[in-house]
Structures are given as C-alpha cells and as structure tokens.
Scaffold this active site. Sequence first.
Site, short mmCIF file in Angstrom:
data_model
loop_
_atom_site.label_atom_id
_atom_site.label_comp_id
_atom_site.label_asym_id
_atom_site.label_seq_id
_atom_site.Cartn_x
_atom_site.Cartn_y
_atom_site.Cartn_z
CB SER A 157 -0.92 0.00 1.22
OG SER A 157 -0.14 -0.02 2.40
CE LYS A 196 0.11 9.12 -0.11
NZ LYS A 196 0.04 7.78 0.54
#
Lengths: 241, 241
Positions: A157, A196
């Site tokens: 992911s 992120k």
Amino acid sequence: MMARKSEGLGERSKKILEFLVSYQEKHGYPPSIREIGNHIHVESTSLVDYYLNQLQEAGYIERGGRISRSIRVLRTLDGQTPFKQAFESAKTTVERVAHELISIPLIGRIGASYPIPMPESDVPYFDSLSTVEVAQSLLPNKEKITDLFALEVEGESMIDAMINDGDIVILKRAEVAQNGDMVAVWLTRDNETTLKYYYNERNGYVRLQPANRTMQPIIRPEKEVQVRGKVVLVLRQFKSH
Amino acid sequence: MMARKSEGLGERSKKILEFLVSYQEKHGYPPSIREIGNHIHVESTSLVDYYLNQLQEAGYIERGGRISRSIRVLRTLDGQTPFKQAFESAKTTVERVAHELISIPLIGRIGASYPIPMPESDVPYFDSLSTVEVAQSLLPNKEKITDLFALEVEGESMIDAMINDGDIVILKRAEVAQNGDMVAVWLTRDNETTLKYYYNERNGYVRLQPANRTMQPIIRPEKEVQVRGKVVLVLRQFKSH
DNA sequence: ATTATATTAGAACAAGTTTTCAATGTCAAT
DNA sequence: ATTGACATTGAAAACTTGTTCTAATATAAT
C-alpha cells in the site's frame, strides 16, 4: 666543532627504553635509576640520569622531578604506545564505535489497514520483536535515540511512497510535522495508515503528497490527520540467491 | 572476645584502593604512602601503612617491601582487574564492535544514462568520495566486505525499481546473477543503466522485471545485458526540517 | 695538536620514602 | 570496670632514590 649529533638513539638509550617497558610490565611500577643502571651495567647514577635526560629530550619518556620511580614511557621504539595511553585510546575507540552503532527497536509492522503501533514513551522497548542496528552516521544529527523506532512494512500500500513490502522504516516519534517531512500518519476518516510528504495548507487542510510525483496528493482536514512519526530512514534488504 | 571482624573493607581502605587505581591511571606510577595519607586526610604514614597491610592481607594489593611507590593493585572492589587485563578486554571489545560496523566506499553515482562506475578489484577505494557506514547485521551473512560498494542514485529513472533520486544503493560486485536477484545492469542496446530483478529465460533472453509489479518487464538478449552487481541494500535518508 | 663536545665515573648530598616503635584512644564483649 | 582486639598518632630511624658536582676520558672536527 659539532660532534656527531645523536642520530636516533644510542644503543644504551634503546636498551633503557626497553627495560623501562618490561620492568613496568613485570612489576607494575617503574624502576629506580640505580636499577636501570644495574641492568645496563653502569655503576654511576649520574650517567643513567644523563641517558634519561636524552630520552626525555627525544620525547620518549616523561619524568616527575624528584619523585621516586616516576618515569613514564610515552612511546617505544616501534612507535607503540604502551599501557595507559593504549588503554585510553582503546577505551575512547570503544566508546566512539559503540556510540556509532545504534540499536533501534523493531516494534511491529505497518500496513495500510491498521494503526501504527507506538512504543511506550521512555520505557525503552522491552517487548520489541528485535532490533535494527544502524550506524549513527546514517541518522540525522543528534537525534535522541530513544525517540527512534522501526517498523516493517507489510503489503504494497505504500508503493506510492516508494516503499515496498518488507522494507524497514525508521521513524522518530512525533505528533506534529514540518512541511516537507516524510511522515507516518493515521487518517481517521479513511481508517488508514500511510507514509507521505506532509504539507500544511494554511486553510485548515493538510496535503499529503506521495513520493512518486506522478501520483495525486491526498487532502484532508487537519483534524483527520494524526501524525505519528517522521521517517528518518528507509532500509530495503535483498537476499542474495 | 571476638571483636567485630572486618566485614569486607572499611571506608578508608576502599577509598585508598580507588585512589591507587586513579593515581596510577593518571600518573603512570603508584603514589607514595604520604600521598595516600594526604588523600584520605591522614597525617601519619604508619596508619596508611596499617591500611595497606590490610589491603594486602585481603589480597587486593601487593607491595614491594622497602621499595618506593611499589604498590600494585591486584583487583578492585568491583572485581575489575586493572591494567593489562582491562586493556586486553577493551581491545577485544573494540575489535568485536568495529567488526560490526562496516565502511563501504561510496564510489560514485548511478543514473539511467551513464555506465555504472566500478571499483578497482582488491585495490581498496582510495578515490572514494566518502564512505557509508553500515551495521554488519544489515548485510547478507559473511559477504566479503571488499566486494561491496555504494552508489548514490541520480535522477528518477529507477522509480520503477522503487528507488528514487538521492537513495544510496549498496552493491556486491558480480558479473553473473541468479534468478530473482536485484541487479545493476548496463544495457548495451539501450545505452542505459538500470536496476531490475533478473530472470534468465532459458531461450537466450533475459527478463528484467521492475520491482513495481504494475510495470512491464524489459526483455533483452543475454549478450546485451551486462551485470555489474547485485543489490544488497537500499538506503533512503530523510532530512528532518 | 687543539678544541669543543659527548660520554663516563664516583662520591656526596638532599630529598623522598618506608618501617618501626612506643603510646594512646576506641569500642564491644566479658 | 576490665579486657583485648582494633584504630590512631607522632616521631625517629633506616633505607631508597634523585640530583649535583667534580673530574676523567673519549671522540670528532678544526
């Protein structure tokens, strides 16, 4: 004038130097001048004194004036540094090297669908699965090492953060982040963990930018973004077949 | 009868023992009795002598009768053996720890459009830009460390191998690869460097598979694929802002 | 040969250092 | 209170050790 200037050391001086080292090794304390003289078959103490002064001039030994048996060998003929200095040097090396190799607790796995496990503050990782050894030089300067923890990535992911299944990420515990930090966050609305780049848009929203620039950022309200740590290092090991 | 038998050592004896060690460490020779007395605030030399005899009885020190500054510490309170033994122990620790921290030469950059720089065999990296320190535990078991070298990735051409600009890849020199190895190859036809998973299809062709499974493999004749090394570790460092 | 410097000896001295000894204090157990 | 082992003191004695001084001898360059 100008007689032969002592090139290097004379035979006797060398012998004295060797004797100083061996005597110290054997007895644990330095010899007296007379003992030295005895060893090189010289009766007069003044002559030994004469040689010792030479050795001192040449920087081989150090003398504590008027103090019995106070000769300290600074270096030997072969450049070896005996005892105390060698010990000190070894000690500092140990400390330096030991300092440069840091054990970071591997406290769990990280995947999209479950929260980021967090280490107990301060209480240093008793329940860690194992540790990851990392050279200090690979880490940001002077991180408090107790704030660091490692997670193994599970699943694919995080591919848009260029992080794959099996990678090990090393994080620094943090609740807030600066713009541009690579962070591990928990998205409450999405019920999802992700890695992120973090950018706080001043309008109450947070933009989470994938490392892979071709992919779209995620934008969420500030309160839906829970920062758990800043990524300081990513490790990917390959088994050789 | 039977007065208090000296259980262990008295405060003063302990202090003397510590002083003996620290003095020896500091000066390189043992202290005189007066110096000891001075340290424990005792004027009379005979009292110090008294304590020293106790220490000798208890096997902590050894004295060379009538010889100045001839006290040798045999063991300390915490069972530590000073000096030579400590030195030896420190030395082995140094060697052990040092062994676990490996310096890998960073010999250049790797990018799509230029060949992979290779280190001279054996001649160990004089011209390396710098070194990357890595814990032995992160590397495959018992690699010959001389076969390892590091490259910094330049540009984003390796994105399909999940490797980005600025990453550091650590490689093991190799001309051939096994199926499944992540390798650094030079593609002669394409005039290009790339990092891919290596699979030798038995028909004379080699399939180079990106780490990112969504991307298509490259298939080339065996002779157009020059293996330069196997990737053993990828490092990605993040600066904290 | 002469001269300046390096090397050696011996002894005497001063200072450093450990031992010894006699005297006294301390403290718990008798 | 007395005892006796332990602790402490001060000073003198005995010994060890480093320094200094004088003088003699060697060695190399002038």
